[in-house]
Design an enzyme around this catalytic site. Structure first.
Site, PDB file in Angstrom:
ATOM      1  N   HIS A  48       1.373  -1.248   0.232  1.00 45.10           N
ATOM      2  CA  HIS A  48      -0.476  -0.206   0.172  1.00 45.10           C
ATOM      3  C   HIS A  48       1.056   0.929   0.167  1.00 45.10           C
ATOM      4  CE1 HIS A  48      -3.346  -2.649   1.748  1.00 45.10           C
ATOM      5  NE2 HIS A  48      -2.857  -3.033   1.412  1.00 45.10           N
ATOM      6  N   TYR A 211      -6.138  -6.992  -1.835  1.00 40.17           N
ATOM      7  CA  TYR A 211      -5.988  -6.176  -2.675  1.00 40.17           C
ATOM      8  C   TYR A 211      -5.765  -6.511  -4.107  1.00 40.17           C
ATOM      9  CZ  TYR A 211      -1.693  -5.140  -0.733  1.00 40.17           C
ATOM     10  OH  TYR A 211      -0.516  -5.172   0.052  1.00 40.17           O
TER      11      TYR A 211
END
Length: 378
Positions: A48, A211
């Site tokens: 991230h 993700y």
């Protein structure tokens, strides 16, 4: 700072080290980066990069490129791993920059390309570092050596720099492992399920963060946190298996079962900790990132803290020049310790975004907007 010809060496070309090198070079400093790996490979891991980091990438002109190779989720969903119930829906817009999830290898390559040609040296595993008061001598495993006026240790949780400053000490095994796997997103279409852009599945004592890692959304990644009583392996990671994943997440939601069924290769990594360090620098040597304040990955902010460290350290060196590195290092620690320690604590507790909360203290932070506090103000 273009007239400042003193040499800066950075040990480690991970994200913290590469960004530190690029920021310092953009400011006119003379920087070489030494990396122990013979080259970088596109290993199977996602990462991230929140708005707090994209604001730093803007300074080296790569923010748009990062967004272009990333998935850009609009929400962080937290869901009950057993029932699927939503525990939180956290908006990821509104913090001054884009929230990205990306393949670590793609991001690493992009960051290394921002370094000046010839300044990144691979296959340089540091074996000895000596600060003689006048400069620092670096000795590498391949027999080569180098000198620098100051050295930045960005060499991770097993930092040779940290060992030099504080003595050898193994990091503490946390009692948790993380499983990592990249899935061909095309395999998921047959299930007729909603595989969300960024979702953390929470169980009573374990979790799975999932993700996309590309803008094409063709690669879906998961990383777990699972209790594991002892880490009996000497390597950084070991192969896991679909069977081990089924056992670890027996009875969990059908989406998790579909992810496991679609897994071809999965690895298992021990999660390590260190206690907060008594010092971040000594003499001509200073540390950043995991070398300085390692944390469990549960907030997805470990690399972000290394990159924020790099930006703040660059600010401080611009403020003082390398000739007054001692003041720069003090300013750096004063202006980073509180935030890094808070993120380390929250990340290790593994409660971040479990319930509806405002994460603006993390994502809304702008390292360049923070006034530099002096020692007397700290």
């Amino acid at each position: 700072m273009s007239g400042d010809k003193q040499k800066i060496a950075i040990i480690g070309a991970g994200l913290g080290g590469a960004v530190a090198g690029s920021l310092l070079q953009h400011a006119g400093f003379n920087v070489d980066v030494y990396e122990q790996a013979p080259t970088f490979a596109r290993l199977g891991a996602g990462i991230h990069m929140g708005p707090n980091v994209l604001k730093i990438f803007e300074r080296i002109g790569v923010a748009e490129k990062v967004v272009s190779i990333s998935s850009t989720p609009k929400f962080w969903f937290s869901r009950d791993g057993l029932t699927g119930d939503y525990l939180s829906r956290i908006p990821l817009d509104g913090y001054g920059a884009t929230y990205c999830t990306v393949h670590r290898g793609d991001l690493q390559q992009l960051q290394c390309e921002t370094l000046l040609p010839g300044s990144l040296h691979f296959n340089r595993k540091l074996t000895r570092i000596d600060d003689n008061g006048t400069d620092v001598h670096l000795q590498f495993e391949d027999g080569t050596s180098a000198h620098a006026d100051i050295v930045i240790g960005a060499d991770g949780i097993n930092s040779k720099m940290r060992e030099t400053l504080l003595g050898f000490e193994k990091p503490h095994y946390s009692g948790w492992v993380g499983h990592r796997a990249l899935i061909d997103a095309g395999k998921l279409k047959k299930y007729g399920l909603d595989f969300e852009d960024c979702v953390k599945w929470w169980g009573p004592d374990r979790h799975m963060m999932v993700y996309y890692t590309t803008g094409r959304r063709d690669e879906y990644y998961y990383v777990t946190g699972v209790p594991h009583a002892a880490w009996e392996f000497e390597t950084a990671f070991v192969d896991s298996s679909r069977e081990e994943m089924y056992e670890a997440f027996a009875g969990y939601h059908p989406i998790i079962q579909a992810l496991i069924e679609s897994t071809d290769v999965v690895t298992k990594w021990p999660l390590f900790n260190r206690s907060p360090l008594p010092l971040w620098s000594r003499g001509r040597m200073v540390m950043l990132g995991d070398a300085c304040h390692p944390m469990k990955p549960h907030m997805a902010q470990g690399a972000a803290m290394a990159i924020e460290d790099a930006a703040m350290l660059t600010r401080c060196l611009i403020e003082t020049g390398t000739g007054d590195y001692a003041t720069a290092f003090k300013l750096y620690e004063i202006n980073r310790r509180e935030r890094a320690t808070r993120v380390q604590s929250v990340s290790n507790a593994n409660t971040f975004l479990l319930e509806q909360e405002d994460p603006s203290w993390v994502y809304g932070y702008d390292v360049y907007a923070e006034p530099l506090r002096s020692e007397s103000a700290a």
